[in-house]
Design an enzyme around this catalytic site. Sequence first.
Site, PDB file in Angstrom:
ATOM      1  N   ASP A 226     -39.434  34.709 -31.937  1.00  0.00           N
ATOM      2  CA  ASP A 226     -40.663  34.539 -32.714  1.00  0.00           C
ATOM      3  C   ASP A 226     -40.320  33.997 -34.097  1.00  0.00           C
ATOM      4  OD1 ASP A 226     -39.772  36.787 -34.243  1.00  0.00           O
ATOM      5  OD2 ASP A 226     -40.787  38.134 -32.857  1.00  0.00           O
TER       6      ASP A 226
ATOM      7  N   ASP B 125     -41.126  34.151 -38.193  1.00  0.00           N
ATOM      8  CA  ASP B 125     -41.731  34.898 -39.291  1.00  0.00           C
ATOM      9  C   ASP B 125     -41.725  34.038 -40.544  1.00  0.00           C
ATOM     10  OD1 ASP B 125     -41.814  37.505 -37.776  1.00  0.00           O
ATOM     11  OD2 ASP B 125     -39.656  37.128 -37.770  1.00  0.00           O
TER      12      ASP B 125
ATOM     13  N   ASP C 232     -33.504  43.840 -44.391  1.00  0.00           N
ATOM     14  CA  ASP C 232     -32.503  44.805 -43.912  1.00  0.00           C
ATOM     15  C   ASP C 232     -31.066  44.271 -43.945  1.00  0.00           C
ATOM     16  OD1 ASP C 232     -33.189  43.113 -41.798  1.00  0.00           O
ATOM     17  OD2 ASP C 232     -33.572  44.707 -40.349  1.00  0.00           O
TER      18      ASP C 232
HETATM   19  P1  ATP Z   1     -36.149  39.467 -33.624  1.00  0.00           P
HETATM   20  O1  ATP Z   1     -37.509  38.883 -33.898  1.00  0.00           O
HETATM   21  O2  ATP Z   1     -35.228  38.568 -32.910  1.00  0.00           O
HETATM   22  O3  ATP Z   1     -36.213  40.826 -33.065  1.00  0.00           O
HETATM   23  P2  ATP Z   1     -36.035  39.555 -36.496  1.00  0.00           P
HETATM   24  O4  ATP Z   1     -34.870  39.685 -37.439  1.00  0.00           O
HETATM   25  O5  ATP Z   1     -36.878  38.345 -36.638  1.00  0.00           O
HETATM   26  O6  ATP Z   1     -35.438  39.690 -35.043  1.00  0.00           O
HETATM   27  P3  ATP Z   1     -38.466  41.029 -36.880  1.00  0.00           P
HETATM   28  O7  ATP Z   1     -38.766  42.429 -36.467  1.00  0.00           O
HETATM   29  O8  ATP Z   1     -39.208  39.912 -36.267  1.00  0.00           O
HETATM   30  O9  ATP Z   1     -36.890  40.849 -36.651  1.00  0.00           O
HETATM   31  O10 ATP Z   1     -38.615  41.000 -38.454  1.00  0.00           O
HETATM   32  C1  ATP Z   1     -38.577  39.799 -39.221  1.00  0.00           C
HETATM   33  C2  ATP Z   1     -37.787  39.985 -40.496  1.00  0.00           C
HETATM   34  O11 ATP Z   1     -38.403  40.999 -41.299  1.00  0.00           O
HETATM   35  C3  ATP Z   1     -36.362  40.484 -40.297  1.00  0.00           C
HETATM   36  O12 ATP Z   1     -35.486  39.428 -40.035  1.00  0.00           O
HETATM   37  C4  ATP Z   1     -36.081  41.150 -41.624  1.00  0.00           C
HETATM   38  O13 ATP Z   1     -35.782  40.209 -42.613  1.00  0.00           O
HETATM   39  C5  ATP Z   1     -37.414  41.775 -41.959  1.00  0.00           C
HETATM   40  N1  ATP Z   1     -37.500  43.164 -41.451  1.00  0.00           N
HETATM   41  C6  ATP Z   1     -38.001  43.569 -40.263  1.00  0.00           C
HETATM   42  N2  ATP Z   1     -37.930  44.901 -40.121  1.00  0.00           N
HETATM   43  C7  ATP Z   1     -37.374  45.366 -41.253  1.00  0.00           C
HETATM   44  C8  ATP Z   1     -37.049  46.662 -41.741  1.00  0.00           C
HETATM   45  N3  ATP Z   1     -37.277  47.742 -40.999  1.00  0.00           N
HETATM   46  N4  ATP Z   1     -36.499  46.750 -42.983  1.00  0.00           N
HETATM   47  C9  ATP Z   1     -36.280  45.635 -43.733  1.00  0.00           C
HETATM   48  N5  ATP Z   1     -36.555  44.415 -43.330  1.00  0.00           N
HETATM   49  C10 ATP Z   1     -37.104  44.246 -42.118  1.00  0.00           C
HETATM   50 MG    MG Z   2     -38.665  37.935 -35.603  1.00  0.00          MG
END
Ligand code: ATP
Ligand code: MG
Length: 425
Positions: A50, A52, A129
């Site tokens: 996805d 963001d 994170d």
């Molecule tokens: P994926 O979508 O592949 O699971 P992602 O890193 O994109 O991985 P998401 O849950 O889509 O994870 O979150 C998008 C972004 O938001 C993360 O890359 C991170 O920068 C931030 N983020 C998400 N959850 C947290 C958290 N619990 N604490 C701090 N930052 C977060």
């Molecule tokens: Mg993501």
Amino acid sequence: MIPRDQHVVSRKLISPNALKVISRLNSSGYDAFLVGGGVRDILLGGHPKDFDIATNAHPEQVHALFRNSRLIGRRFKLVHILFGREIIEVATFRGGAPEESKHQQQSDQGMLIRDNVYGTLEDDALRRDFTVNALYYSPRDFAVYDFLGAMDDIRKQNLRLIGAPETRYREDPVRMLRALRFKAKLGFSIEQKAEQAIRDHAELIENVAAARLFDEMVKLFVSGAGTEIFEDLVSFGLFDYLFPAVAYTLQNDQMKSFYRGFIIAGLKNTDTRVKADKPVTPAFLYAVLLWPEVERFWHQHMNEGIPEFPALQQAGQKAIQEQLAFISIPKRFSLMMKEIWEFQIRLKKTRGRSPQQLVQHKRFRAAYDFLLLRELAGQDLDGLGDWWTEFQKKHPAPPPSERHQNDPDNKPKRSRRPRNRKPRN
Ligand code: ATP
Ligand code: MG
């Protein structure tokens, strides 16, 4: 700032809808960047699941720009922009507040229960994170922005938590689960002090709401790396807090080798299906994970003189009830779990017309897979799995149109024509 000729991120690799959102925000005078998994996975040569976006526009301002958007979240306000089945998530730059305010609140355990203080792009990077999740790409100047040395971590396959691990895990204990997920999924190693802090503070996971844990557990187990993640959850001490009853059984010398083997076989099966793009349901995995508890209660009830079938039904209910205190399980999944378990008795009926009816049941396939797992893990069921395998070869399931009337998945679609109906009481 890393210019376009020094990195591999390009617009061709990004969802057109995400680009549309960024471009509309830009032309309305806001800054907007692709961030998180969308940038990370492209840099790693993968396909992001996805996209963001981070922006300096406030959630209400984003919402006002897109008709197809909705505001979500209280703890952490976000905007979801919907393009058919694709959701583009837009978050406003977060900043750390110097003192507590009504926009940012912490619980007694140091958990952030509200985080709606806005900041600059640099502030936003620090609130994320892991460093590799704090890389920003701008389709306006084609540059990647890296404030924390994240490009180096990408090259070294290093998961480095931003800030002091204990504080960051206290703010949001789900970060511990995310660490294990990225470790397994990306094949990265977690930086030593961030890893140690999980072992030292695994109990913090108890502070996370049961519903959020359900969502996170699904992400862990359908990541395609569920087996490794399960092993890590156990070895880091998190599993004890997530599935305490099962964890207890897994420590029992007599039972641990069977149940461990059974759970691992179930997870491997799911990993293989995920990698082959086949559908998986959390219900099957939860049915596997809770089976040690179901069997324990089941035997207890039978020893109390309750007949086999009701004993199993009560055992299933009890195992689910017990687990709900820690991780919620939506009703549609718990119903499916109970059916899979109850089928373990029904599948013993290999005489008469019963087998023909059973193979047509919508839960047959999952229940049969479950039965095979039990045998694979070493349970002696007198060749029952083979019997069903042979039976299906001789009696292939009819095409869906000829399926059994009682199969609720196969009810004919209701006609749109209004029918005369008796008014309901
Ligand atoms: P994926 O979508 O592949 O699971 P992602 O890193 O994109 O991985 P998401 O849950 O889509 O994870 O979150 C998008 C972004 O938001 C993360 O890359 C991170 O920068 C931030 N983020 C998400 N959850 C947290 C958290 N619990 N604490 C701090 N930052 C977060
Ligand atoms: Mg993501």
